[in-house]
Write a protein that holds these residues in place. Sequence first.
Motif, short mmCIF file in Angstrom:
data_model
loop_
_atom_site.label_atom_id
_atom_site.label_comp_id
_atom_site.label_asym_id
_atom_site.label_seq_id
_atom_site.Cartn_x
_atom_site.Cartn_y
_atom_site.Cartn_z
N SER A 48 0.81 -1.22 0.00
CA SER A 48 0.00 0.00 0.00
C SER A 48 0.84 1.26 0.00
O SER A 48 0.35 2.34 -0.26
CB SER A 48 -0.90 0.02 1.23
N GLU A 51 -0.72 -5.33 1.69
CA GLU A 51 0.02 -5.19 2.94
C GLU A 51 0.43 -3.73 3.11
O GLU A 51 0.72 -3.04 2.14
CB GLU A 51 1.29 -6.05 2.92
N TYR A 52 0.46 -3.30 4.33
CA TYR A 52 0.89 -1.93 4.65
C TYR A 52 2.35 -1.76 4.25
O TYR A 52 3.18 -2.63 4.48
CB TYR A 52 0.72 -1.69 6.16
N GLY A 53 2.67 -0.65 3.61
CA GLY A 53 4.04 -0.38 3.19
C GLY A 53 4.43 -1.25 2.01
O GLY A 53 3.74 -1.31 1.00
N LEU A 55 3.37 3.68 2.55
CA LEU A 55 3.17 4.13 3.93
C LEU A 55 1.90 4.95 4.08
O LEU A 55 1.31 5.03 5.15
CB LEU A 55 4.38 4.91 4.42
N LYS A 56 1.49 5.60 3.00
CA LYS A 56 0.25 6.38 3.00
C LYS A 56 -0.56 5.90 1.80
O LYS A 56 -0.42 6.42 0.71
CB LYS A 56 0.55 7.87 2.85
N ALA A 57 -1.42 4.92 2.02
CA ALA A 57 -2.11 4.26 0.91
C ALA A 57 -2.81 5.23 -0.02
O ALA A 57 -2.79 5.07 -1.24
CB ALA A 57 -3.08 3.21 1.42
N LEU A 72 -4.23 -3.68 6.85
CA LEU A 72 -4.13 -2.24 7.05
C LEU A 72 -4.70 -1.91 8.42
O LEU A 72 -5.40 -2.73 9.02
CB LEU A 72 -4.93 -1.50 5.97
N GLN A 73 -4.44 -0.71 8.89
CA GLN A 73 -4.97 -0.31 10.18
C GLN A 73 -6.50 -0.46 10.15
O GLN A 73 -7.17 0.13 9.30
CB GLN A 73 -4.58 1.13 10.48
N ASP A 113 -6.86 4.89 5.65
CA ASP A 113 -6.45 4.18 4.44
C ASP A 113 -7.40 3.02 4.15
O ASP A 113 -7.79 2.79 3.01
CB ASP A 113 -5.02 3.64 4.58
N ARG A 114 -7.79 2.30 5.17
CA ARG A 114 -8.70 1.18 5.00
C ARG A 114 -10.08 1.66 4.52
O ARG A 114 -10.65 1.11 3.58
CB ARG A 114 -8.85 0.41 6.31
#
Length: 140
Positions: A5, A89-91, A7-9, A31-32, A37-38
């Motif tokens: 994603s 995945e995040y990042g 760091l800032k999707a 994601l959080q 972002d989600r």
Amino acid sequence: MLVGSGLKAMCHLTREAMVALRAADVVFGALQPGGPDRRWLELALERPVIDLNQFYPACSTADRAAAYVQGAEAALREVRHGRRVCVIEYGHPFVAAAQSELLVRQARREGHAVTVLPGISSLDALWADLVRSPLLAVTR
């Protein structure tokens, strides 16, 4: 398909990754859970993202290995049913993401093709913050 994603999707997600997400029958995300972002991704895709965080233990000191296996198995179950699956995945999917390695290894062991699209990782952000090129830092 496994995508990062960034760091800032909302800002870092590549067009290629978004195309892959939209083409998927099922999207899993690490994601959080309640983060912007989600919510943004679900609005952009016009459908829910299956939360991989549901498998993580509530206790931060607990062993997360079982959660990684459960998350990978949930995604693979959909692949085995013939669905196009995309995991976000995040990042970057391979920077501090053991679940990604487990998922790709098992999918390939079963004969499934896996494409990985990178995302902007914490390492990318570090080099930007340091105003240094990783290639020049090594050659000095």
